[in-house]
Write a protein that holds these residues in place. Structure first.
Motif, PDB file in Angstrom:
ATOM      1  N   LEU A  94       3.078   6.724   7.299  1.00  9.27           N
ATOM      2  CA  LEU A  94       3.750   8.041   7.690  1.00  9.27           C
ATOM      3  C   LEU A  94       2.236   9.380   7.760  1.00  9.27           C
ATOM      4  O   LEU A  94       1.574   9.617   6.943  1.00  9.27           O
ATOM      5  CB  LEU A  94       4.960   8.948   7.077  1.00  9.27           C
ATOM      6  N   VAL A 104      13.806   7.700   4.706  1.00  9.33           N
ATOM      7  CA  VAL A 104      12.417   7.822   3.853  1.00  9.33           C
ATOM      8  C   VAL A 104      12.875   6.895   2.741  1.00  9.33           C
ATOM      9  O   VAL A 104      12.872   6.064   1.875  1.00  9.33           O
ATOM     10  CB  VAL A 104      10.942   8.490   3.790  1.00  9.33           C
ATOM     11  N   VAL A 112       5.284   2.764   0.756  1.00  8.53           N
ATOM     12  CA  VAL A 112       4.575   4.132   1.560  1.00  8.53           C
ATOM     13  C   VAL A 112       3.772   4.649   1.705  1.00  8.53           C
ATOM     14  O   VAL A 112       3.344   4.605   0.209  1.00  8.53           O
ATOM     15  CB  VAL A 112       5.856   4.560   1.655  1.00  8.53           C
ATOM     16  N   ILE A 114       2.523   8.522   2.564  1.00 10.45           N
ATOM     17  CA  ILE A 114       2.237   9.540   3.711  1.00 10.45           C
ATOM     18  C   ILE A 114       0.766  10.862   2.932  1.00 10.45           C
ATOM     19  O   ILE A 114       0.668  10.490   2.289  1.00 10.45           O
ATOM     20  CB  ILE A 114       3.267  10.040   2.263  1.00 10.45           C
TER      21      ILE A 114
END
Length: 277
Positions: A94, A104, A112, A114
């Motif tokens: 992201l 999320v 993940v 970010i």
């Protein structure tokens, strides 16, 4: 000569392997025993990555993960995300996040990454997701970065070909929080720039956008190995290629196992195994 050692480099054609089996034989006449070494190389799989960019700004990650031999990259904007497919990826990135989307927190499976937007990221939603006290960074100038917690398994074998005297990248921070044992990059003041948060998956947080207007990291020599390692660690199973018969094998049953590393603690000793099955 007896008791001598020599390092020999050779290439293995992975495409010609049968079931990943490799046998190394040594001719050491008249010794004709104990001269075979067996390796088992897991079948290579590309890392599947979903890259969601919440900005129209140029993204360096498209080039980093654009090697189709290593990565299977799908690119999305905030308006065309394939939510049904997301759990099937190894890694979801992201980038330029303004407000962390609610989905999320319920995403199961992939790691993940970010990175915030430039100055207007909602730190409340992001901090709630990470259970972390975030605050806006008060920086007018860039600070040089430094590698942190080099004993962390993340760094194992990662920077061997990078010169020790290499000038480190610099960055301005958009957000700040207290450092921890999983802080991988920080500025000279000790403020985290990249940290790994472990839950049932790995969550990586950058403290600024990956934009050259704020940091020169995307154009620095360490950026590629860092992002490659993040992708590599997202794979569910990185196999052990060999075992020594003179090593003692200790098995630990783990209940409700997840992708998060298992830490073994005994008094003042804490071990983080490099492999798990």
């Amino acid at each position: 000569p007896a008791n001598s050692q020599k390092e020999v480099e050779f290439e293995i054609d992975l495409k010609s392997l049968e079931n990943g089996r490799v046998e190394l034989s040594f001719e050491d006449y008249p010794v004709v025993f104990d001269n075979k070494f067996l390796l088992s190389i897991p079948e290579f799989e590309r890392v599947s990555i979903a890259h969601i960019n919440y900005s129209r700004d140029k993204s360096y990650l498209n080039k980093v993960y654009g090697n189709s031999a290593l990565f299977e990259l799908d690119q999305y904007t905030s308006s065309n995300i394939d939510f049904a497919q997301l759990p099937n990826y190894d890694l979801v990135v992201l980038e330029n996040v303004v407000e962390l989307p609610q989905w999320v927190s319920t995403l199961q499976g992939p790691d993940v990454v970010i990175s915030p937007s430039s100055g207007n990221t909602d730190l409340t939603s992001l901090g709630s997701f990470l259970n972390l006290a975030l605050s806006p960074a008060n920086q007018d100038s860039r600070q040089k970065m430094q590698l942190m917690n080099m004993e962390h398994p993340f760094y194992e074998g990662l920077l061997g070909n990078i010169p020790a005297n290499l000038a480190m990248p610099n960055a301005s921070l958009i957000l700040e929080y207290r450092p921890n044992v999983n802080t991988l990059l920080a500025n000279e003041l000790g403020q985290p720039y990249l940290s790994l948060f472990q839950r049932d998956k790995g969550i990586y947080l950058f403290s600024s956008p990956l934009s050259t207007s704020i940091t020169d990291l995307p154009e620095h020599a360490i950026f590629l190995p860092l992002m490659y390692r993040i992708a590599q660690r997202s794979m569910n199973n990185i196999g052990i290629v060999s075992n020594r018969f003179d090593e003692r094998l200790i098995s630990f049953p783990v209940e409700n196992a997840t992708k998060a590393p298992v830490t073994i603690v005994n008094d003042n000793i804490e071990l983080l195994p490099n492999h798990y099955i």
